[in-house]
Design an enzyme around this catalytic site. Sequence first.
Site, mmCIF file in Angstrom:
data_model
loop_
_atom_site.group_PDB
_atom_site.id
_atom_site.type_symbol
_atom_site.label_atom_id
_atom_site.label_comp_id
_atom_site.label_asym_id
_atom_site.label_seq_id
_atom_site.Cartn_x
_atom_site.Cartn_y
_atom_site.Cartn_z
ATOM 1 C CG ASN A 8 -9.729 143.825 -87.436
ATOM 2 O OD1 ASN A 8 -9.174 144.737 -88.050
ATOM 3 N ND2 ASN A 8 -10.678 144.053 -86.551
ATOM 4 C CG ASP A 10 -8.063 148.350 -88.057
ATOM 5 O OD1 ASP A 10 -7.164 148.826 -88.787
ATOM 6 O OD2 ASP A 10 -9.269 148.588 -88.227
ATOM 7 C CB CYS A 11 -6.378 142.673 -84.669
ATOM 8 S SG CYS A 11 -5.947 141.487 -83.391
ATOM 9 N N GLY A 12 -3.160 143.713 -83.907
ATOM 10 C CA GLY A 12 -1.762 143.290 -83.915
ATOM 11 C C GLY A 12 -1.597 141.785 -83.924
ATOM 12 N NE ARG A 15 -0.677 145.231 -87.416
ATOM 13 C CZ ARG A 15 -1.377 145.904 -86.508
ATOM 14 N NH1 ARG A 15 -2.656 146.183 -86.732
ATOM 15 N NH2 ARG A 15 -0.810 146.316 -85.375
#
Length: 142
Positions: A8, A10-12, A15
């Site tokens: 995802n 949007d997820c740190g 990433r």
Amino acid sequence: MTIAIHHNPDCGTSRNVLAIIRASGIEPVVIEYCKTGWTRPQLIGLFAAADLTPRTALRTTRSPVADLGLLDEGVDDEALLAAMLEHPVLVNRPIVCTPKGVRLCRPSEMVLDLLDRWPSGPVYKEDGGVILDENGKRPGSA
């Protein structure tokens, strides 16, 4: 080595895991599951391989889990799976698949155990936390 990451962007943490894999020299298969969704067999297979249950794989923060009434311990696995199929963001991430195994990589350093070759250090999380020091070692390891 083929690696797939259920990611995802949007997820740190997701990433960070993707960056670690890429820094190790591997370009993984990136599956943006919030766009593609899940299938029931896919989730059941991933959970079995990673030794997870729908409850342990449930994303309890920054998701609609509370609004959907899924935090109650009386909600069974079938109801959780149905909700995850309808709302893919309910599955915690990232789940990484390699020949060494399948794992929910939280915290992000957990992905290191799935890699044949670690990245050269230093490697940092987005928030500045150290994953590998300048010698390519985990902080606190001998």
